[in-house]
Write an enzyme that holds these catalytic residues in place. Structure first.
Site, PDB file in Angstrom:
ATOM      1  N   ASP A 185      38.620  33.992  11.792  1.00 23.37           N
ATOM      2  CA  ASP A 185      38.622  33.323  13.099  1.00 23.37           C
ATOM      3  C   ASP A 185      39.632  32.192  13.179  1.00 23.37           C
ATOM      4  O   ASP A 185      39.946  31.706  14.266  1.00 23.37           O
ATOM      5  CB  ASP A 185      37.242  32.700  13.355  1.00 23.37           C
ATOM      6  CG  ASP A 185      36.289  33.675  14.017  1.00 23.37           C
ATOM      7  OD1 ASP A 185      36.752  34.607  14.674  1.00 23.37           O
ATOM      8  OD2 ASP A 185      35.069  33.472  13.853  1.00 23.37           O
TER       9      ASP A 185
HETATM   10  C1  GLC Z   1      32.498  32.943  10.296  1.00 26.26           C
HETATM   11  C2  GLC Z   1      32.277  33.876  11.455  1.00 26.26           C
HETATM   12  C3  GLC Z   1      32.836  35.243  11.192  1.00 26.26           C
HETATM   13  C4  GLC Z   1      34.242  35.127  10.702  1.00 26.26           C
HETATM   14  C5  GLC Z   1      34.354  34.204   9.503  1.00 26.26           C
HETATM   15  C6  GLC Z   1      35.772  34.010   9.039  1.00 26.26           C
HETATM   16  O1  GLC Z   1      31.667  33.324   9.236  1.00 26.26           O
HETATM   17  O2  GLC Z   1      30.903  34.019  11.756  1.00 26.26           O
HETATM   18  O3  GLC Z   1      32.794  36.012  12.359  1.00 26.26           O
HETATM   19  O4  GLC Z   1      34.693  36.402  10.380  1.00 26.26           O
HETATM   20  O5  GLC Z   1      33.821  32.960   9.848  1.00 26.26           O
HETATM   21  O6  GLC Z   1      36.510  33.227   9.910  1.00 26.26           O
HETATM   22  C1  GLC Z   2      35.187  27.982  13.249  1.00 23.63           C
HETATM   23  C2  GLC Z   2      34.842  28.265  11.810  1.00 23.63           C
HETATM   24  C3  GLC Z   2      34.717  29.741  11.559  1.00 23.63           C
HETATM   25  C4  GLC Z   2      33.816  30.358  12.571  1.00 23.63           C
HETATM   26  C5  GLC Z   2      34.212  29.970  13.989  1.00 23.63           C
HETATM   27  C6  GLC Z   2      33.199  30.560  14.942  1.00 23.63           C
HETATM   28  O1  GLC Z   2      36.411  28.513  13.553  1.00 23.63           O
HETATM   29  O2  GLC Z   2      35.784  27.744  10.929  1.00 23.63           O
HETATM   30  O3  GLC Z   2      34.214  29.967  10.261  1.00 23.63           O
HETATM   31  O4  GLC Z   2      33.875  31.742  12.442  1.00 23.63           O
HETATM   32  O5  GLC Z   2      34.276  28.586  14.120  1.00 23.63           O
HETATM   33  O6  GLC Z   2      33.020  29.906  16.097  1.00 23.63           O
END
Ligand code: GLC
Ligand code: GLC
Length: 816
Positions: free
Chosen positions: A489
């Site tokens: 993300d």
């Molecule tokens: C968080 C989110 C997931 C994402 C991950 C890596 O765990 O829930 O959807 O893939 O971060 O950014």
């Molecule tokens: C932020 C976090 C990531 C998560 C995302 C979801 O980017 O770092 O882990 O998946 O929020 O909202």
């Protein structure tokens, strides 16, 4: 250093001191009514949706930690000066003579002893009903009678947890309660548009009660020193606005050695719209339908039966897959805690934990599809429903809303879509469901797009569109465009965010026609293999060829643009430059493409897979796991986005982002290195880290999302426990790839890649209604597998589906 121990036969983790580094929590509830509870009884409850139907208050981010919970105060009425304490240590925090918390599957029991009074409270939610039970057992260990006051207390939340924490000009006016027959009812907004209320009841006659927080606590006092408890008497207050609470006061006298059981019930109830009030036209709740449940559960025998039923439910679920390996930490996690955590992710997705406020995110499309990989063998019918719900939020172009709301099941407009990986996980999750169940009818289920009537198409068509979504968005190097982000993300190559507070997830400054993802190319290849298999079984030859063609095309694209010389590149940025390359100053190597490309079979024949995994071992792995990238970003890069916003070594910027570690474990098994795979497995295995609890800080019985990386200031420090895709993926890695027991379309594969040191292992797995008893014996150092099914040698590593449906199949496996 430890703060407790595992009690495996009882399926419990036992915490032996209350001041754990962080609240160590547990979950209650399976259907509609849920709660989180810490080892000192902190936490809250909700009905279905942690944001919209929050029953009780909890204060995140507070000092002291973990404020708000299911509190029981005990007061020694005979003491010369006021003497009282909490049966769960918090909130009074008075030193106890003995303390123990047992977190079990769906329940928590806290025992405390002080001045010869022992309390033992079990909190749980019965399987089917919308209430929670606190069963308090109180014993007088003294040789004289004890005069004790018990105050049980909750603070009601005014339903919408977001509004409750922000909209005070309204909220401080609307709180309403009712007390009738010694039962406290919380009915804020019931007069108008709500048809639901909460209640707090008790099995003993009340000595007194309070429903106004200020009356109970006293002005400017906290939960640690309630005035009513200090005085030993409630004021029978009725809340009008402000902060409604529920407090029961029971004064009891216990003879020496006597034990008494008191039951408290905190529940949620809905009345029929036309039968809300009694008498009609009044504002008094009609209690006709709620009273039977309350009266039933006030009986100790009913409570005991509900508790036993809960226990049987969990034992039955766990029995679907049990293993016996030489590795205690693998056994414990697979047999108990990892499975339990997977079920919690099924129920809670990413909504409510100590790190998720229950307010923010709905059900993530990619999160829920990946969680399903872990629970599909436990709850196939629920997996089916979940898949159809998810598919119904898909957009007609194959893209997906990134999240949907569990109550409405509608896609969430605030976050929208265009995450390039989301749709592909639907294919992988459906494939996992088909392999587990053989239920091909799901592909014909008619499912709408964006939940719009009239747009229905068979689920198989949804899968096609998922694939097409990638194919319609290919970038300059022939790789999939990354969109807002892929699985990571925080790798936001199109956002170019320069305004404080903007969400990296939703800001897009570029048209997105340049930045590409190697990861999604590999994910597509994995998904395409499944589509080819599925289509060929449906006799759709044109589809088989179509996906095979594009799969080959992406394989070529990774060969030409995805290989960096010693590892796989991560992506291309908006300038068309590589990300995750030795050419970069920071972020030279990322974990995700090393895992995903090898899982997709790339480079296995020509040695690149081995090279990439060696690079992982050299640059990314350290004692606490495998970090996401190296070197971490030390400054903010406009063209990278959120990933470079985290301090080095945290979260996506180079922590051990545990979700991605099992991909490397699986990749290691793909090249036959069982030793490496298990080594990585143990580095992040919570049970194996139990001795480091003072460093790890999170619960030793469940995975956390992230562990401080080697470049962080706090290597080994875990955060964001419980609600993470790590649970499902580690289960997949250890059971399906290291132990090698994995469902296939036409049978059960048994292809272990275990460490040289393992002499073998045993497993019992239920698969399509048959129990498979599997015994693996190592006879040589290699990975060659010979399978015997009921004594007969099998030609492949797959046990074909039996023609008749036997109850049990014996599988003997020799490896060497
Ligand atoms: C968080 C989110 C997931 C994402 C991950 C890596 O765990 O829930 O959807 O893939 O971060 O950014
Ligand atoms: C932020 C976090 C990531 C998560 C995302 C979801 O980017 O770092 O882990 O998946 O929020 O909202």
């Amino acid at each position: 250093m430890r703060f407790g121990f595992f009690d495996d036969p009882n399926l419990e983790y036992v915490i032996t001191r209350p001041d754990t580094p962080l609240p160590w929590i547990n979950y209650m509830g399976m259907e509609n009514y849920f709660g989180i509870i810490s080892n000192t009884a902190g936490g809250y409850s909700f009905y279905k949706d942690a944001r919209l139907r929050r029953l009780t208050r909890y204060r995140y981010n507070n000092a002291p930690l973990d404020e708000g919970g299911r509190y029981v105060y005990l007061r020694d009425n005979a003491a010369p000066l006021p003497a009282y304490w909490s049966a769960s240590w918090q909130p009074v925090r008075e030193a106890l003579d003995a303390y123990e918390c047992r977190h079990g599957l769906g329940y928590t029991t806290i025992t405390a002893e002080k001045s010869g009074i022992r309390s033992r409270i079990t909190y749980f939610i019965p399987l089917k009903d919308n209430l929670e039970i606190w069963r308090l057992e109180i014993t007088n260990l003294r040789d004289v009678a004890a005069d004790v006051s018990i105050f049980s207390a909750v603070e009601f939340c005014l339903w919408d947890a977001m509004d409750d924490a922000t909209n005070f000009q309204r909220n401080l006016n609307i709180g309403e309660v009712e007390v009738e027959d010694g039962i406290i009812y919380h009915k804020t907004e019931y007069r108008e548009r709500r048809n639901h209320f909460a209640y707090f009841a008790c099995s003993e006659p009340l000595t007194g009660f309070d429903t106004s927080r200020e009356a109970f606590l006293g002005p400017y006092r906290g939960w640690d020193k309630p005035l009513a408890v200090e005085h030993g008497q409630c004021g029978n207050s009725i809340a009008h606005g402000w902060q409604p609470v529920g407090v029961n006061h029971n004064r009891i006298v216990l003879s020496p050695g006597e034990t008494r059981v008191v039951i408290y019930l905190l529940g949620y109830h809905e009345n029929d719209e036309n039968a809300k009030f009694d008498p009609k036209g009044s504002n008094t709740i009609d209690k006709t339908t709620v009273r039977p449940a309350i009266d039933r559960y006030r009986q100790p025998a009913v409570v005991e039966e509900a508790f036993n039923t809960l226990g049987s439910y969990w034992r039955e679920l766990l029995s679907k897959f049990q293993v016996e390996t030489p590795e205690l930490h693998a056994n414990r996690m697979v047999n108990i805690w990892n499975t339990y955590q997977i079920m919690v992710t099924y129920n809670f997705s990413r909504s409510a934990s100590y790190f998720e406020s229950g307010i923010g995110r709905g059900m993530g499309f990619r999160d829920s599809t990946q969680d399903l990989l872990g629970f599909v063998h436990l709850l196939p019918e629920k997996a089916r429903m979940r898949l159809l719900d998810l598919a119904a939020t898909q957009l007609p172009d194959g893209g997906a809303y990134h999240q949907y709301q569990p109550m409405t099941k509608l896609g969430n407009h605030d976050i929208g879509g265009n995450f390039s990986d989301d749709p592909l996980w639907l294919v992988l999750a459906t494939a996992a469901y088909l392999k587990e169940t053989g239920d091909w009818t799901i592909l014909d289920e008619s499912v709408p797009f964006d939940n719009k009537a009239g747009t229905e198409a068979p689920l198989f068509e949804h899968l096609r569109r998922s694939m097409q979504y990638t194919l319609d968005r290919i970038g300059p190097h022939g790789l999939p465009l990354i969109g807002r982000a892929d699985w990571n993300d925080c790798l936001n190559l199109n956002s170019f965010s320069d305004t404080p507070g903007q969400s990296f997830q939703t800001v897009t400054a570029k048209d997105g026609k340049v930045a590409e993802s190697v990861f999604v190319a590999a994910l597509f290849i994995l998904a395409a293999r499944e589509m080819e298999q599925i289509a060929s079984r449906l006799g759709k030859q044109a589809d088989v060829e179509y996906y095979a063609r594009y799969r080959a095309q992406f394989e070529d694209a990774i060969d030409t643009a995805g290989w960096d010389g010693a590892w796989f590149r991560r992506a291309y940025d908006d300038f068309g430059l590589p990300v995750g390359s030795f050419e970069n100053e920071e972020g030279q190597i990322f974990i995700e493409p090393q895992g995903m490309c090898v899982m997709a079979g790339i480079g296995i024949e020509d040695g690149r897979a081995e090279k990439a995994l060696d690079a992982v071992a050299e640059h990314l792995a350290f004692q606490h796991g495998i970090v996401l990238l190296y070197p971490a970003f030390k400054r903010y890069h406009l063209s990278m986005g959120e990933i470079s916003s985290y301090p080095p070594g945290y979260k996506e910027n180079g922590s051990v982002f545990c979700h991605s570690n099992p991909w490397i474990m699986i990749a290691e098994t793909r090249i036959g290195r069982g030793d490496h795979a298990l080594d990585y497995y143990l580095r992040i295995n919570p049970s194996a880290r139990e001795d480091l609890s003072d460093i790890h800080r999170c619960e030793p019985y469940v995975y956390a999302q992230t562990i401080g990386g080697k470049e962080s200031a706090t290597p080994g420090l875990a955060k964001n426990s419980w609600l993470t895709g790590t649970a499902a993926w580690n289960f997949v890695a250890i059971t399906q790839w290291i132990m090698g027991i994995r469902p296939a379309y036409d049978g059960l594969i048994v292809n272990p890649v275990i460490p040289a040191s393992w002499s073998g292992f045993k497993a019992v797995r239920y698969f399509r209604g048959t129990r498979y008893d599997i015994e693996v014996k190592r006879e040589g150092p290699g990975n060659r597998v010979t399978l015997f099914v009921d004594g007969n040698k099998c030609e492949e590593n797959m046990i074909p589906l039996p023609v008749d449906q036997p109850d049990m199949i014996m599988v003997n496996v020799v490896i060497g």
